[in-house]
Scaffold this active site. Sequence first.
Site, PDB file in Angstrom:
ATOM      1  N   ARG A 107       0.948  -1.336  -0.241  1.00 26.71           N
ATOM      2  CA  ARG A 107      -0.009   0.090  -0.017  1.00 26.71           C
ATOM      3  C   ARG A 107       0.980   1.324   0.111  1.00 26.71           C
ATOM      4  O   ARG A 107       1.518   1.226   0.854  1.00 26.71           O
ATOM      5  CB  ARG A 107      -0.950  -0.028   1.182  1.00 26.71           C
ATOM      6  CG  ARG A 107      -1.918  -1.035   1.279  1.00 26.71           C
ATOM      7  CD  ARG A 107      -2.754  -0.875   2.447  1.00 26.71           C
ATOM      8  NE  ARG A 107      -3.763  -1.935   2.600  1.00 26.71           N
ATOM      9  CZ  ARG A 107      -5.010  -2.194   2.158  1.00 26.71           C
ATOM     10  NH1 ARG A 107      -5.426  -1.133   1.749  1.00 26.71           N
ATOM     11  NH2 ARG A 107      -5.897  -2.992   2.419  1.00 26.71           N
ATOM     12  N   HIS A 151       2.188   7.115  -0.756  1.00 27.30           N
ATOM     13  CA  HIS A 151       0.829   8.000  -0.626  1.00 27.30           C
ATOM     14  C   HIS A 151       1.281   9.273   0.138  1.00 27.30           C
ATOM     15  O   HIS A 151       1.993   9.235   1.134  1.00 27.30           O
ATOM     16  CB  HIS A 151      -0.277   7.456   0.106  1.00 27.30           C
ATOM     17  CG  HIS A 151      -0.880   6.346  -0.495  1.00 27.30           C
ATOM     18  ND1 HIS A 151      -1.679   5.489   0.097  1.00 27.30           N
ATOM     19  CD2 HIS A 151      -0.628   5.878  -1.849  1.00 27.30           C
ATOM     20  CE1 HIS A 151      -1.865   4.362  -0.805  1.00 27.30           C
ATOM     21  NE2 HIS A 151      -1.564   4.787  -1.830  1.00 27.30           N
ATOM     22  N   LYS A 206       1.853  11.512  10.403  1.00 21.68           N
ATOM     23  CA  LYS A 206       1.157  10.359  10.857  1.00 21.68           C
ATOM     24  C   LYS A 206       1.993   9.608  11.812  1.00 21.68           C
ATOM     25  O   LYS A 206       3.288   9.783  11.907  1.00 21.68           O
ATOM     26  CB  LYS A 206       1.283   9.411   9.502  1.00 21.68           C
ATOM     27  CG  LYS A 206       0.395   9.912   8.390  1.00 21.68           C
ATOM     28  CD  LYS A 206       0.401   8.996   7.321  1.00 21.68           C
ATOM     29  CE  LYS A 206      -0.260   9.276   5.950  1.00 21.68           C
ATOM     30  NZ  LYS A 206      -0.233   8.257   4.851  1.00 21.68           N
ATOM     31  N   HIS A 229       4.340   7.709   2.188  1.00 21.01           N
ATOM     32  CA  HIS A 229       4.212   6.849   3.072  1.00 21.01           C
ATOM     33  C   HIS A 229       3.761   5.675   2.571  1.00 21.01           C
ATOM     34  O   HIS A 229       2.834   5.710   1.726  1.00 21.01           O
ATOM     35  CB  HIS A 229       3.446   7.170   4.296  1.00 21.01           C
ATOM     36  CG  HIS A 229       3.053   6.025   5.475  1.00 21.01           C
ATOM     37  ND1 HIS A 229       2.143   5.497   5.375  1.00 21.01           N
ATOM     38  CD2 HIS A 229       4.039   5.496   6.255  1.00 21.01           C
ATOM     39  CE1 HIS A 229       2.066   4.322   6.315  1.00 21.01           C
ATOM     40  NE2 HIS A 229       3.331   4.595   6.857  1.00 21.01           N
ATOM     41  N   TYR A 283      -3.205   4.079  12.621  1.00 24.37           N
ATOM     42  CA  TYR A 283      -2.312   5.370  12.551  1.00 24.37           C
ATOM     43  C   TYR A 283      -3.328   6.572  12.749  1.00 24.37           C
ATOM     44  O   TYR A 283      -4.322   6.620  12.215  1.00 24.37           O
ATOM     45  CB  TYR A 283      -1.597   5.250  11.131  1.00 24.37           C
ATOM     46  CG  TYR A 283      -2.311   5.421   9.837  1.00 24.37           C
ATOM     47  CD1 TYR A 283      -2.715   6.572   9.058  1.00 24.37           C
ATOM     48  CD2 TYR A 283      -2.891   4.184   9.555  1.00 24.37           C
ATOM     49  CE1 TYR A 283      -3.465   6.509   8.201  1.00 24.37           C
ATOM     50  CE2 TYR A 283      -3.446   4.202   8.175  1.00 24.37           C
ATOM     51  CZ  TYR A 283      -3.752   5.243   7.426  1.00 24.37           C
ATOM     52  OH  TYR A 283      -4.637   4.941   6.472  1.00 24.37           O
ATOM     53  N   LYS A 318      -4.808   1.671  -8.425  1.00 30.18           N
ATOM     54  CA  LYS A 318      -4.209   3.137  -8.150  1.00 30.18           C
ATOM     55  C   LYS A 318      -2.777   2.967  -7.949  1.00 30.18           C
ATOM     56  O   LYS A 318      -2.074   3.558  -8.523  1.00 30.18           O
ATOM     57  CB  LYS A 318      -5.129   3.696  -7.067  1.00 30.18           C
ATOM     58  CG  LYS A 318      -4.823   5.257  -6.623  1.00 30.18           C
ATOM     59  CD  LYS A 318      -5.707   5.755  -5.648  1.00 30.18           C
ATOM     60  CE  LYS A 318      -5.780   5.346  -4.236  1.00 30.18           C
ATOM     61  NZ  LYS A 318      -6.374   6.101  -3.375  1.00 30.18           N
ATOM     62  N   ASP A 319      -2.440   2.116  -6.943  1.00 32.71           N
ATOM     63  CA  ASP A 319      -0.911   2.125  -6.489  1.00 32.71           C
ATOM     64  C   ASP A 319      -0.015   1.666  -7.865  1.00 32.71           C
ATOM     65  O   ASP A 319       1.062   2.046  -7.981  1.00 32.71           O
ATOM     66  CB  ASP A 319      -0.795   1.272  -5.283  1.00 32.71           C
ATOM     67  CG  ASP A 319      -1.213   1.870  -4.156  1.00 32.71           C
ATOM     68  OD1 ASP A 319      -1.656   3.106  -4.167  1.00 32.71           O
ATOM     69  OD2 ASP A 319      -1.441   1.328  -3.108  1.00 32.71           O
TER      70      ASP A 319
END
Length: 187
Positions: A59, A62, A72, A119, A132, A167-168
Site C-alpha cells: 500500500r 501516498h 502520521k 508513506h 495510525y 491506483k497504486d
Amino acid sequence: MLFHPTGLAGAYLIEPERRGDHRGFFARIFCEREFLAHDLVTNFVQANNSLTGQQGTLRGMHYQLAPHAETKLVRCVRGALWDCIVDLRSDSSTFGQWFGQELNAENRLMMYVPKGFAHGFLTLSEDAEAIYFVDEFYAPEAERIVRWDDPKFAINWPSKPVSLSEKDSQAPDFDPAHHLAIETPQQ
C-alpha cells in the site's frame, strides 16, 4: 518512550518503554509533553485502522499536498509490516531519501511520519493490521501517489509485492513539477 531518529529530518521510530511484572506490562504510546519536547505534532484529528489480509500486499506511496499535508503516527497492532517513508520536502537536507522498518505486534514500534513525506507499507504476514493517527483530515483532491519502485528513490523493499491496488500499480514516477515537491511545512 524512546525516540529514535531515522536519519531523515524530523522522522522518528518511537519505542514504548515497558514497565511490567509477572502480570504483563504497561507502556505509554503517546505523551503530549514528550512529543512536544521533540518538536513533534500532538494534535491528531483522525485515527485510521487498516487491515490487509494477504501477505506481500503493498500500500503506497501516498501523501497529501498542503494545506492538507498529514503528519502520521503508525503502529502495527497485529501481524507484521515493513513501513517505508520518503522525504519529498524540496528544501530538506534529506530530500529524496527513504527509511524503512519492520513494525509488528511484538516490537510495538511506531513510525512518526512528518508532513511532506510519502508513506507506504508492505505486509510481512497475513492479516496485518495497522492503526495510525493523522493531524489533518483526509482530502481526496490533495492526495498524491508516487510509484513504489520509482528508480529516483531506489527503495530496497524486503520482497517484491504480490498484490497492489489498481491506483497504486498505476502511480507515476516522482516528478517535482507534477507532484509539486513540498517545502518543509511549519508545524
